[in-house]
Write an enzyme that holds these catalytic residues in place. Structure first.
Site, PDB file in Angstrom:
ATOM      1  N   ASP A 142      34.616  48.089  36.099  1.00 50.83           N
ATOM      2  CA  ASP A 142      35.416  47.525  37.199  1.00 50.83           C
ATOM      3  C   ASP A 142      36.799  48.137  37.362  1.00 50.83           C
ATOM      4  O   ASP A 142      37.328  48.171  38.471  1.00 50.83           O
ATOM      5  CB  ASP A 142      35.568  46.006  37.063  1.00 50.83           C
ATOM      6  CG  ASP A 142      34.248  45.273  37.142  1.00 50.83           C
ATOM      7  OD1 ASP A 142      33.301  45.825  37.730  1.00 50.83           O
ATOM      8  OD2 ASP A 142      34.149  44.164  36.603  1.00 50.83           O
TER       9      ASP A 142
ATOM     10  N   ASP B 259      34.371  34.610  33.347  1.00 52.38           N
ATOM     11  CA  ASP B 259      32.915  34.695  33.432  1.00 52.38           C
ATOM     12  C   ASP B 259      32.283  35.365  32.217  1.00 52.38           C
ATOM     13  O   ASP B 259      31.139  35.072  31.875  1.00 52.38           O
ATOM     14  CB  ASP B 259      32.476  35.391  34.724  1.00 52.38           C
ATOM     15  CG  ASP B 259      33.151  36.720  34.978  1.00 52.38           C
ATOM     16  OD1 ASP B 259      33.941  37.178  34.129  1.00 52.38           O
ATOM     17  OD2 ASP B 259      32.884  37.315  36.046  1.00 52.38           O
TER      18      ASP B 259
END
Length: 732
Positions: A449, A73
């Protein structure tokens, strides 16, 4: 990875201009396409972490054994090198101005021409993001030709796990189809060089998904539509490449759902489609799987397990369906994945009878994550997966199945034993870098993350995985005591505390005994002073910073610290601290160990939160201020005055490393511009002159978060990227 609100873009009339260049340069526009390659002979490699980002698509070539492609992404695309057993990055040439193109919306291969591959690029459809582009290659991605589009794509928005939205027409290899979020269907008749909008039965929505998938069904093309109003069709087809129609008899209950992915079994002439009530990867709570016999037109539901039940602990078992792939060698054999199944954990189902019966591959799976231990996420063992929307089945090996997650790509060769098949893929969005002057590790990194990692080796994923006690999702701060480098502190987003310290250089961690109340909702940058006696922790522009003198046991507010600023400790004097207020362009300093701060230099610049202040190692009051397009400034008096550095006109991030032989000042490393090219530079003479040390093949999009040299190895530099992990360069 960040998901943003979607906005409408209208299709512009005419065709997009084709650009037959390998890549654009870093810098201020496409006019500098012939940027001079680096002459310093640097070799660039990834610091190995192993994946760490969302795998949104994987595509096996149908006619070449061992050839596959992978998309992410925000981290570009890769090709599988079967001989080397690793993925090869294909889009590192995309530069600073093309950061938005590191998001890959879709991939396509040409079954009749194995060397051809296509990518549609563009991470966001927001007003601040640029338009998308299509890359086309005749040598499996070794070189590219590029066409800029007049529309935007959304590879890091909701629906990024759908697709593929790009397809080579099964009737004519010169024809390509491209589905967009908000601008309908585009078509190229010259192998992607130019594109035109074509008539399509459904009208785009300002906030929807548009075309979610394109798949060849014999000589026909089918398209999924993500903007159905709940009563209209969401699957269309064309037999002649001109006229599109709704597929008849679409199953009841699917009109309100989004078709996520589709796969065609040419042996049985059946098209399998997965559905969910949201595009994902988040937000799905219902879904199904259906197949269409394309000759008879008969639809059959083949959902392995219907969402809506309860798990053993009584929680709701809600989820959608995501990936689907068919076995090219065995008729009626296929795999599908659940998605967003947090209670009972996502799985991959396999059927050998066309979906009449299913086996959950999770139930007997043995996961080996020894090569990437962070996948345990601080637990005793890893989970099978989450965010599973990319599934692949090797057309030459029926037992070779792969599936993507939010952090890796798992693969099996026997349907039982699974391990990450991720070598070469690095997708972390790195925020902080520290290279300690002593100790086992040459690098500590903090990322979005995946928190903080301790890199005892640069060529292998950290054996300790992520820093635990507590585990952070995203790191917001990382700091080392310069006079006591075994002491390190970190901050971030965690469920069991937002700050921790280490007394062994980052190997093991202990959470602070207490933390300010605001830390849970706004953890920001943290720093320790030179002798590890004082901690300063910042909490955004709406909250006061806090100070601790007992290692985080107690905290007090600092009313005079500029809210939102990053605290910077003097490398030598433990009583001195600095902070740059980006809203007013004022340098603040403290000489009483951070109790109070007073304004010094003013009017430097304002209005940007990404300005960076750094202190030169081994010196007191030697400060460098990167003001992005406003240049680089230096202070020799602790921030009382600053002088502009005339050798560069833009500076985004700056760091220091071991001095060159015979030099008395540390080497400087910078992402900035000395002329029209924004690139990576080194200076061995206190910024009087600079040498570019990256080249046009190694640019990695946006690289403005962090850079640091190695204090023990001259010439080695560590660079943070937003989607290609941490890179390190060394003189060849």
């Amino acid at each position: 990875m960040r998901t943003l609100h979607i906005s409408r873009r209208a299709v512009l009339a005419g065709t997009a201009a084709a650009a037959a260049v390998v890549s654009p340069p870093l810098g201020q526009g496409r006019a500098q396409a012939a940027a001079t390659p680096a002459t310093s002979g640097y070799r660039w490699r990834n610091v190995v972490q192993g994946g760490t980002g969302f795998i949104t698509g994987v595509l096996f070539h149908p006619s070449v054994r061992g050839l596959a492609y992978l998309r992410t992404d925000i981290g570009g695309a890769y090709r599988w090198d079967d001989r080397a057993d690793r993925w090869i990055p294909l889009t590192d040439h995309l530069g600073w101005d093309d950061w938005n193109l590191l998001g890959v919306e879709a991939m396509a291969v040409d079954p009749a021409h194995p060397n051809r591959v296509y990518l549609s690029l563009g991470a966001y459809t927001q007003p601040w993001a640029g338009n998308g582009a299509v890359l086309r290659s005749d040598d499996r991605g070794a070189t590219w030709k590029r066409t800029d589009l007049s529309v935007q794509l959304g590879a890091n928005e909701d629906g990024r796990g759908c697709g593929e939205r790009l397809l080579v027409d099964p009737r004519d290899s010169d024809i390509l189809w491209l589905g967009t979020r908000h601008d309908g269907l585009l078509k190229s008749t010259d192998r992607g060089a130019t594109w035109q909008a074509v008539s399509f039965p459904a009208a785009p929505s300002a906030t929807g998904q548009g075309v979610t998938l394109l798949v060849a069904v014999g000589r026909s093309v089918y398209a999924g539509w993500g903007d159905s109003d709940g009563t209209s069709a969401n699957l269309y087809r064309t037999f002649d490449g001109v006229t599109w129609e709704a597929v008849p008899g679409q199953p009841a209950g699917t009109a309100a759902k989004v078709p996520i992915r589709a796969a065609y079994d040419r042996h049985t002439r059946e098209l399998y489609v997965t559905y969910a009530n949201a595009p994902g990867p988040n937000g799905q709570s219902d879904g199904s799987v259906h197949k269409l016999h394309t000759t008879s037109g008969k639809w059959t539901e083949v959902t392995p397990v219907k969402p809506g039940g309860t798990t053993a602990d009584g929680s709701a078992d809600s989820f959608g369906y995501g990936g689907v792939a068919v076995d090219a060698r065995r008729p009626g054999t296929l795999v599908v994945s659940t998605n967003n199944r947090w209670s009972d954990i996502d799985t991959v189902f396999r059927s050998t009878d066309g979906g009449r019966t299913w086996t959950s591959l999770k139930d007997r799976a043995v996961l080996d994550v020894s090569e990437t231990p962070y996948l345990k996420w601080g637990a005793d063992k890893p989970k099978f997966g989450w965010w599973i929307q990319a599934v692949g089945l090797d057309p030459f090996d029926s037992k070779h199945v792969v599936y993507g997650t939010g952090a890796t790509l798992y693969g099996t060769r026997d349907l039982n034993h699974w391990a990450p098949q991720i070598r070469g893929v690095e997708e972390a969005s790195v925020r902080q870098l520290i290279s300690p002057p002593t100790g086992e590790a040459h690098l500590l990194s903090g990322s979005g993350d995946i928190g903080v990692m301790y890199h005892e080796r640069l060529t292998a994923s950290p054996s300790r995985g992520m820093a635990s006690n507590p585990v952070f999702g995203t790191s917001t701060g990382l700091s080392l005591a310069t006079a006591q480098p075994s002491y390190v502190v970190r901050a971030g987003w965690g469920d069991h505390g937002n700050g921790a310290f280490s007394n062994d250089g980052g190997k093991t961690w202990t959470p602070f005994k207490t933390q300010p109340d605001v830390a849970k909702s706004a953890p920001g940058p943290i720093a320790t002073n030179a002798d590890a006696g004082v901690l300063l922790w910042s909490f955004g522009t709406a909250n006061p910073a806090h100070r601790s003198t007992d290692g985080g046991a107690t905290w007090t507010e600092i009313p005079t610290f500029p809210k939102g600023a990053a605290p910077v400790a003097d490398p030598l004097d433990p009583t001195r601290w600095y902070a740059f207020d980006t809203t007013t362009g004022t340098l603040f300093a403290s000489t009483d160990s951070g109790r109070t701060f007073t304004a010094r230099a003013t009017g430097l610049s304002s209005g940007d939160t990404e300005f960076q202040l750094v202190a030169a190692p081994g010196r007191t009051g030697d400060l460098w201020l990167s003001l992005k397009g406003s240049g680089l400034y230096r202070s020799a008096d602790g921030g009382a005055t600053f002088t502009e550095v005339s050798s560069c006109h833009a500076s985004h991030t700056l760091g220091f490393g071991k001095a060159a032989r015979g030099a008395s000042y540390p080497a400087l490393y910078m992402v900035g511009a000395t002329d029209a090219i924004t690139a990576v530079y080194r200076s061995d003479d206190e910024a009087k002159t600079w040498t570019r040390i990256n080249d046009d093949r190694h640019q990695w999009g946006w690289t403005g978060a962090a850079i640091t040299g190695d204090p023990r190895v001259y010439g080695r530099v560590y660079l943070a990227t937003n989607g290609r992990g941490a890179q390190y360069g060394e003189p060849a």
